[in-house]
Motif scaffolding. Structure first.
Motif, PDB file in Angstrom:
ATOM      1  N   ILE A 282       0.869  -1.177   0.000  1.00 41.51           N
ATOM      2  CA  ILE A 282       0.000   0.000   0.000  1.00 41.51           C
ATOM      3  C   ILE A 282       0.904   1.224   0.000  1.00 41.51           C
ATOM      4  O   ILE A 282       1.839   1.309   0.806  1.00 41.51           O
ATOM      5  N   ASN A 283       0.641   2.112  -0.951  1.00 45.48           N
ATOM      6  CA  ASN A 283       1.480   3.302  -1.136  1.00 45.48           C
ATOM      7  C   ASN A 283       2.969   2.954  -1.165  1.00 45.48           C
ATOM      8  O   ASN A 283       3.799   3.619  -0.551  1.00 45.48           O
ATOM      9  N   GLY A 284       3.281   1.861  -1.830  1.00 44.84           N
ATOM     10  CA  GLY A 284       4.681   1.501  -2.047  1.00 44.84           C
ATOM     11  C   GLY A 284       5.339   0.726  -0.912  1.00 44.84           C
ATOM     12  O   GLY A 284       6.525   0.382  -0.991  1.00 44.84           O
ATOM     13  N   GLN A 331      -9.140   5.764   2.492  1.00 46.09           N
ATOM     14  CA  GLN A 331      -9.332   6.699   1.384  1.00 46.09           C
ATOM     15  C   GLN A 331      -7.981   7.105   0.773  1.00 46.09           C
ATOM     16  O   GLN A 331      -7.039   7.429   1.481  1.00 46.09           O
ATOM     17  N   GLY A 332      -7.879   6.987  -0.559  1.00 49.95           N
ATOM     18  CA  GLY A 332      -6.693   7.501  -1.257  1.00 49.95           C
ATOM     19  C   GLY A 332      -5.501   6.551  -1.302  1.00 49.95           C
ATOM     20  O   GLY A 332      -4.482   6.867  -1.920  1.00 49.95           O
ATOM     21  N   GLU A 333      -5.598   5.401  -0.645  1.00 54.00           N
ATOM     22  CA  GLU A 333      -4.443   4.495  -0.656  1.00 54.00           C
ATOM     23  C   GLU A 333      -4.352   3.720  -1.967  1.00 54.00           C
ATOM     24  O   GLU A 333      -5.357   3.303  -2.528  1.00 54.00           O
ATOM     25  N   LYS A 334      -3.127   3.517  -2.411  1.00 54.07           N
ATOM     26  CA  LYS A 334      -2.903   2.818  -3.683  1.00 54.07           C
ATOM     27  C   LYS A 334      -2.267   1.448  -3.434  1.00 54.07           C
ATOM     28  O   LYS A 334      -1.360   1.323  -2.610  1.00 54.07           O
ATOM     29  N   VAL A 335      -2.759   0.455  -4.203  1.00 48.42           N
ATOM     30  CA  VAL A 335      -2.269  -0.907  -4.005  1.00 48.42           C
ATOM     31  C   VAL A 335      -1.387  -1.335  -5.180  1.00 48.42           C
ATOM     32  O   VAL A 335      -1.694  -1.038  -6.333  1.00 48.42           O
ATOM     33  N   ASP A 336      -0.296  -2.031  -4.914  1.00 54.84           N
ATOM     34  CA  ASP A 336       0.394  -2.753  -5.979  1.00 54.84           C
ATOM     35  C   ASP A 336       0.858  -4.102  -5.445  1.00 54.84           C
ATOM     36  O   ASP A 336       1.036  -4.274  -4.237  1.00 54.84           O
ATOM     37  N   VAL A 337       0.966  -5.076  -6.359  1.00 56.87           N
ATOM     38  CA  VAL A 337       1.329  -6.427  -5.926  1.00 56.87           C
ATOM     39  C   VAL A 337       2.431  -7.013  -6.798  1.00 56.87           C
ATOM     40  O   VAL A 337       2.554  -6.688  -7.982  1.00 56.87           O
ATOM     41  N   SER A 367       4.600  -7.971 -11.713  1.00 58.51           N
ATOM     42  CA  SER A 367       4.275  -6.883 -10.800  1.00 58.51           C
ATOM     43  C   SER A 367       3.171  -6.056 -11.424  1.00 58.51           C
ATOM     44  O   SER A 367       3.284  -5.715 -12.598  1.00 58.51           O
ATOM     45  N   ILE A 368       2.117  -5.750 -10.672  1.00 69.04           N
ATOM     46  CA  ILE A 368       1.098  -4.860 -11.243  1.00 69.04           C
ATOM     47  C   ILE A 368       0.655  -3.800 -10.235  1.00 69.04           C
ATOM     48  O   ILE A 368       0.751  -3.987  -9.023  1.00 69.04           O
ATOM     49  N   GLU A 369       0.182  -2.665 -10.795  1.00 68.81           N
ATOM     50  CA  GLU A 369      -0.383  -1.612  -9.945  1.00 68.81           C
ATOM     51  C   GLU A 369      -1.855  -1.533 -10.254  1.00 68.81           C
ATOM     52  O   GLU A 369      -2.268  -1.904 -11.345  1.00 68.81           O
ATOM     53  N   GLU A 370      -2.651  -1.045  -9.322  1.00 70.75           N
ATOM     54  CA  GLU A 370      -4.098  -0.946  -9.564  1.00 70.75           C
ATOM     55  C   GLU A 370      -4.365   0.017 -10.722  1.00 70.75           C
ATOM     56  O   GLU A 370      -3.574   0.911 -10.980  1.00 70.75           O
TER      57      GLU A 370
END
Ligand code: HEC
Ligand code: HEC
Ligand code: HEC
Ligand code: HEC
Ligand code: HEC
Length: 370
Positions: A282-284, A331-337, A367-370
């Protein structure tokens, strides 16, 4: 020119029969790929992981190398127990030869392991070619225009048999790759291959994809079946396209679902040394790590494979399986996996004294980002 080549290769063939070098003269591209593959490097002399495990194996002290039928089948004397582990040419440079894979007549299912039933005939190879399925091709020269034009069919060095079903359905891989049980009957390893009506892909579709370059230098075919079949080097990245990875957020943006779908007809990260991981950030910043592995052991504790009698945990991704994971968000959090794996679980690497960095690093498949 052709005649010279022919005499030369027959001569080489005579001098070092049953060697993959013989094939190099006419199949240089495939030979080169094979050289880089794990199949040409599966003996203790070239595979450091295998060597590390073998040095701890109780059979080593007894001087009984029982791994040869899959790891070094080309050394017939070694298999027969008439010679020892030694860095001879076969064990060093072609432990699994071209012939070992192209002369598998049949596969017998076995309790402990499967068995390859090898054809006992020189210069006769099985292959798969849907356009020629069922044919047996012997070398023929035909001349037309009163002998001014000569054309050939087949190979001047060997016969080809396109009728063996095992080369079309992937079974030719399963004499070595199916499963392995130890003396106490415990299955230390299984690829858990499954059939599906929905997938026509076999082992060769994914692990030997058609690649640019002719399969033989006497003909000009556009492509050949890739023989690098290896998870070493960078080739493993090619396989990532067969694992779907997806992130979807719910409407309120307060959670995300991460999906991993295995398209392969076998379970992933099954070897007892492997450790697959899904790292969710989350957020890097990594907030959750999910392990995919099969932990084996004895009396409830992880152990070396030869001591194991039970499965302690199995979170491998099965054939065609879809796994989902939910993660709460603000709110506002970004996910990447990131999905990847260790060839050797870091804990085991430490115990085995494996120092080579390339064998210890985390290998990213996707690796992907939302
Ligand atoms: C004669 C036995 C044998 C046959 C036949 C065989 N393999 Fe293998 N294969 C092995 C062995 C042994 C290893 C492990 C070598 C090592 O790591 O030292 C291996 C390794 C591999 C690996 C790398 C696995 C890893 O985790 O690094 C892949 C992928 C693979 N084989 C695919 C195939 C496919 C696809 C076929 C059929 C076209 C096939 N193999 C046929 C014995 C065989
Ligand atoms: C029935 C065939 C078979 C036999 C017998 C066999 N192996 Fe293997 N081994 C394989 C295959 C196939 C692989 C690759 C598996 C994979 O990656 O899923 C492998 C992989 C390995 C690996 C991982 C190597 C790497 O580079 O990651 C080790 C270690 C290993 N074997 C040890 C042994 C030992 C020690 C023995 C003998 C006591 C043995 N094996 C006997 C088929 C066999
Ligand atoms: C003198 C040259 C020559 C040598 C040496 C040679 N081959 Fe071939 N091979 C050919 C030719 C030519 C063809 C194509 C025949 C055709 O398409 O009709 C072929 C085809 C094949 C095929 C089938 C390809 C297909 O269409 O699916 C296999 C498998 C094969 N070779 C394996 C080997 C192996 C293994 C060796 C080493 C033991 C070897 N060859 C050595 C010339 C050679
Ligand atoms: C739909 C594509 C697909 C098919 C079909 C397929 N594989 Fe795989 N295979 C993969 C992927 C993806 C991986 C994971 C790549 C990695 O570990 O780097 C993999 C990994 C492997 C491994 C390493 C396993 C380990 O312990 O890490 C072996 C061995 C293997 N495959 C052999 C086979 C054999 C034998 C067949 C036929 C029964 C087969 N594969 C069919 C895609 C496929
Ligand atoms: C691990 C097993 C394995 C090894 C080792 C192996 N092959 Fe193959 N080979 C196969 C299989 C299986 C096919 C059929 C592939 C397909 O269906 O696309 C094949 C296909 C071929 C073909 C036909 C290629 C095409 O493009 O249609 C040739 C020629 C060939 N192999 C030659 C060789 C030579 C020469 C070597 C050694 C340098 C070798 N093979 C080593 C399993 C193997």
């Amino acid at each position: 020119m052709f005649k010279i080549l022919l005499t030369l290769t027959t001569l080489i063939g005579f001098l070092i029969s049953a060697s993959s070098h013989t094939c190099k003269a006419c199949h240089p591209t495939i030979y080169k790929e094979y050289r880089s593959s794990i199949h040409a490097n599966s003996s203790i002399y070239n595979d450091k992981i295998f060597n590390a495990v073998w040095s701890k194996h109780p059979l080593k002290k007894e001087g009984k190398f029982k791994c040869a039928k899959c790891h070094t089948p080309n050394d017939k004397a070694l298999i027969a127990g008439k010679s020892k582990l030694q860095p001879n040419n076969i064990q060093k440079s072609e432990p699994i030869s071209c012939q070992n894979c192209h002369q598998i007549k049949d596969i017998h299912k076995g309790k402990f392991t499967n068995e390859n039933i090898y054809l006992k005939k020189d210069k006769y190879f099985y292959s798969a070619n849907p356009d020629k399925k069922g044919q047996k091709v012997v070398f023929k020269k035909t001349s037309s225009l009163f002998g001014l034009l000569e054309s050939t069919t087949g190979s001047p060095y060997h016969d080809i048999d396109y009728s063996n079903e095992n080369y079309y359905n992937g079974n030719s891989c399963l004499g070595c790759h199916s499963h392995k049980k130890i003396k106490n009957g415990f299955e230390v390893c299984s690829l858990e291959v499954k059939k599906s009506k929905h997938s026509k892909k076999t082992c060769t579709t994914c692990h030997m994809p058609k690649t640019l370059g002719s399969f033989v230098n006497l003909k000009n075919s556009k492509t050949h079946s890739n023989h690098a079949i290896t998870l070493r080097g960078d080739a493993y990245k090619e396989l990532a396209k067969y694992i779907d990875l997806n992130i979807s957020k719910n409407n309120n943006n307060n959670s995300a679902i991460i999906t991993v779908k295995n398209q392969a007809n076998h379970a992933l990260f099954v070897h007892p040394l492997r450790l697959g991981q899904l790292r969710i950030s989350i957020n890097g910043k990594v907030v959750k790590t999910i392990n995919f592995h099969r932990v084996i052991g004895k009396d409830g504790k992880p152990s070396m494979p030869w001591l194991a009698n039970s499965v302690l945990k199995d979170t491998t991704i099965k054939a065609f399986e879809r796994k989902t994971f939910k993660i709460a968000l603000k709110q506002g959090e970004k996910v990447d996996v990131t999905l990847g794996y260790y060839l050797v679980n870091p804990k085991a690497a430490k115990k085995l004294g494996i120092k080579d960095k390339t064998l210890r690093e985390f290998r990213v498949l996707k690796s992907i980002e939302e």
